[in-house]
Design a protein around this motif. Structure first.
Motif, PDB file in Angstrom:
ATOM      1  N   ALA A   1       0.635   4.261  -2.596  1.00 19.82           N
ATOM      2  CA  ALA A   1       0.564   5.651  -2.138  1.00 19.82           C
ATOM      3  C   ALA A   1       1.697   6.473  -2.730  1.00 19.82           C
TER       4      ALA A   1
ATOM      5  N   SER B   1      -7.559  12.128   5.463  1.00 21.43           N
ATOM      6  CA  SER B   1      -6.730  11.512   6.493  1.00 21.43           C
ATOM      7  C   SER B   1      -7.242  11.884   7.891  1.00 21.43           C
TER       8      SER B   1
ATOM      9  N   PRO C   1       0.818  -1.227   0.000  1.00 22.86           N
ATOM     10  CA  PRO C   1       0.000   0.000   0.000  1.00 22.86           C
ATOM     11  C   PRO C   1       0.847   1.271   0.000  1.00 22.86           C
TER      12      PRO C   1
ATOM     13  N   TYR D   1      -2.374   5.668  10.327  1.00 28.20           N
ATOM     14  CA  TYR D   1      -2.417   4.421   9.565  1.00 28.20           C
ATOM     15  C   TYR D   1      -1.062   3.712   9.516  1.00 28.20           C
TER      16      TYR D   1
ATOM     17  N   ALA E   1      -2.783   4.263   0.867  1.00 26.18           N
ATOM     18  CA  ALA E   1      -2.923   4.043  -0.572  1.00 26.18           C
ATOM     19  C   ALA E   1      -4.242   4.613  -1.081  1.00 26.18           C
ATOM     20  N   TYR E   2      -5.331   4.339  -0.362  1.00 26.32           N
ATOM     21  CA  TYR E   2      -6.649   4.843  -0.790  1.00 26.32           C
ATOM     22  C   TYR E   2      -6.635   6.370  -0.886  1.00 26.32           C
ATOM     23  N   ILE E   3      -6.113   7.015   0.156  1.00 20.12           N
ATOM     24  CA  ILE E   3      -6.126   8.484   0.203  1.00 20.12           C
ATOM     25  C   ILE E   3      -5.242   9.072  -0.892  1.00 20.12           C
TER      26      ILE E   3
ATOM     27  N   LYS F   1      -3.052   0.464   3.970  1.00 16.36           N
ATOM     28  CA  LYS F   1      -3.939   0.474   2.797  1.00 16.36           C
ATOM     29  C   LYS F   1      -4.716   1.790   2.710  1.00 16.36           C
ATOM     30  N   PHE F   2      -4.982   2.410   3.877  1.00 11.78           N
ATOM     31  CA  PHE F   2      -5.679   3.697   3.851  1.00 11.78           C
ATOM     32  C   PHE F   2      -4.796   4.789   3.256  1.00 11.78           C
TER      33      PHE F   2
ATOM     34  N   VAL G   1      -4.322   7.620  -3.717  1.00  8.79           N
ATOM     35  CA  VAL G   1      -4.933   7.366  -5.027  1.00  8.79           C
ATOM     36  C   VAL G   1      -6.046   8.373  -5.289  1.00  8.79           C
ATOM     37  N   PHE G   2      -6.833   8.676  -4.254  1.00  8.64           N
ATOM     38  CA  PHE G   2      -7.872   9.696  -4.418  1.00  8.64           C
ATOM     39  C   PHE G   2      -7.245  11.029  -4.817  1.00  8.64           C
TER      40      PHE G   2
END
Length: 486
Positions: free
Chosen positions: A237, A419, A233, A368, A378-380, A375-376, A382-383
């Protein structure tokens, strides 16, 4: 020495390691933008695009292993096994990339629209830089910050010296000396820039070679799998971050008319560098706090310390924001030597604020990282990358590089919000949002007044800066005095 004093000592030294090399590197901006050194603004634009690809591939070659190393170095009992496993993993992947990239250099050149002669040099630099990731991470993890700083400064000093030699002195020496005449190639400036980087990276690896001689080469497959699960992740990120930081140069080249693209990129990239002061501070702070986050995760009530750290960052960062904006037109003369680049000065306040948000995000990301929910991240990220791409595709055809600056600000701002939102749910930290918001609001308000209404009126600008400093002193007096005590 208190926890915060130790943190700020580490941050100061990492700041030294970051600021001094980049300040030395700062001399390259006046060099590259001086009339007659590079052939045109467009040529500086080409160099900027190549460095944009650099950032992306550096992230890929690190694949999150640096952050995973910090986590497991502080978590596992057998630290030698963590070092050995990480070193073997990065060594194999780095040399595998090197071999494959050399075989596919023609295809890479076609894909990136970069000359093969540059690609060869870039591949060497990427290999050498990948091989020093773990040695530098080990220096940080073991708090050998001064050694870290010295080697970083040597690296950039060599790069700066060779750039000056190749671009300024060699052409003159070649006119009078046969020896230098054989070294000089006309219209070879971009090659010389990357040759300087190859030599500097090579010397850096030699200085860190003792790390590889001391490593106990033991590979634990189970540990490696756990590290990779943690690191993947972080890799995603990192790629997303590289999109946020550098992909705008690549997109400007693709979306603008071919006859103006490189020139627009050159202007944008040069003025972007005025945000370096905020970038230096944010980077130094991140280098100092990342090991701190992990090492203090098991102490009593670490959340209180994490909250105070963000307050410190915003207090100093908002002051840097206002200070750079007040003196922006003095800095542009000192740093960007040709007026041909100054058209893009309108992006400076936007990029400075964007990097203040990025620094805040690095502080907020503690939740995180220490709860192993990478993984969060990565999510943030990617957003944020999606925001960057969408706004760039939409705005570049309309307002050129200004659209890229707005996209950068929107991406980092949205990442801060996300975040903070998820952090409250999974690892609540008592941030003083009212104070943080007030400092940012006042700094931005004063910056708008200075840059858009009283630009180059230094009586008003310096007055606003002094008022803001008094506000900070009034509310942070006790904290400042506490930190200054030995």
């Amino acid at each position: 020495m208190s926890t915060f004093q130790r943190l700020f000592k580490q941050t100061f030294i990492y700041g030294l390691a970051t600021v001094l090399p980049r300040m030395l590197n700062f001399f390259l901006i006046p060099l590259y933008t001086s009339p007659g050194v590079l052939n045109s603004v467009a040529e500086y634009g080409k160099v900027s695009v190549i460095f944009a690809w650099f950032v992306i591939f550096n992230v890929i070659l690190a694949y999150g292993m640096e952050t995973a190393f910090f986590r497991f170095f502080n978590k596992e009992k057998n630290q030698d096994e963590v070092i050995g496993t990480s070193t073997i993993s990065l060594g194999i992947s780095s040399f595998a990339f090197f071999g494959i990239a050399l075989l596919l250099q023609d295809q890479i050149a076609l894909l990136t629209d970069i000359k093969v002669e540059y690609i060869k040099l870039v591949i060497w630099i990427l290999l050498l830089d990948a091989l020093v990731i773990l040695p530098f991470a080990w220096l940080r993890a073991t708090e050998k910050s001064m050694t870290y700083a010295i080697i970083k400064i040597i690296n950039v000093s060599i790069s700066l010296g060779l750039n000056l030699f190749f671009l300024l002195w060699l052409p003159k020496l070649a006119l009078n000396h046969t020896v230098f005449e054989s070294l000089y190639i006309e219209n070879y400036q971009i090659n010389y820039i990357f040759i300087a980087n190859v030599v500097a990276s090579g010397v850096t690896l030699l200085l860190l070679l003792s790390f590889y001689l001391k490593v106990k080469y033991q590979f634990n497959a189970d540990l490696w799998k756990r590290m990779m699960r943690y690191a993947f992740p972080v890799l995603i990120a990192g790629i997303a971050f590289s999109v946020n930081e550098t992909f705008d140069r690549i997109l400007l080249g693709k979306l603008l008319p071919e006859n103006i693209a490189d020139t627009q990129i050159g202007m944008y990239s040069a003025c972007y560098k005025l945000a370096l002061f905020m970038t230096l501070f944010a980077t130094a702070y991140r280098l100092g706090i990342e090991p701190f986050f992990f090492s203090h995760a098991k102490t009593e009530n670490p959340q209180k310390s994490y909250a105070k750290i963000l307050e410190f960052f915003v207090t100093i960062g908002s002051l840097i924001l206002l200070g750079v904006i007040v003196f922006a037109d003095i800095l542009k003369v000192l740093i960007i030597r040709s007026e041909a680049y100054w058209e893009a000065m309108t992006i400076v306040p936007i990029i400075l604020l964007a990097y203040l948000f990025l620094g805040m995000y690095h502080n907020l990301s503690v939740w995180y990282k220490i709860t192993d929910r990478t993984k969060f991240g990565a999510y943030i990220s990617v957003f944020g990358a999606v925001v960057t791409l969408v706004l760039n595709f939409w705005l570049i055809p309309i307002i050129s590089y200004r659209g890229s600056a707005i996209a950068t600000l929107a991406a980092y701002g949205s990442m801060v919000v996300l975040s903070y939102y998820f952090g409250r749910k999974y690892y609540p930290i008592p941030y003083n949002i009212k104070k943080i918001s007030a400092y940012i609001f006042i700094s931005v308000l004063f910056s708008i007044l200075s840059f858009y209404f009283f630009r180059e009126n230094y009586v008003v600008g310096i007055g606003l800066l002094l008022v803001y400093m008094l506000i900070i002193y009034k509310f942070e007096k006790d904290e400042i005095l506490s930190l200054l005590k030995s």
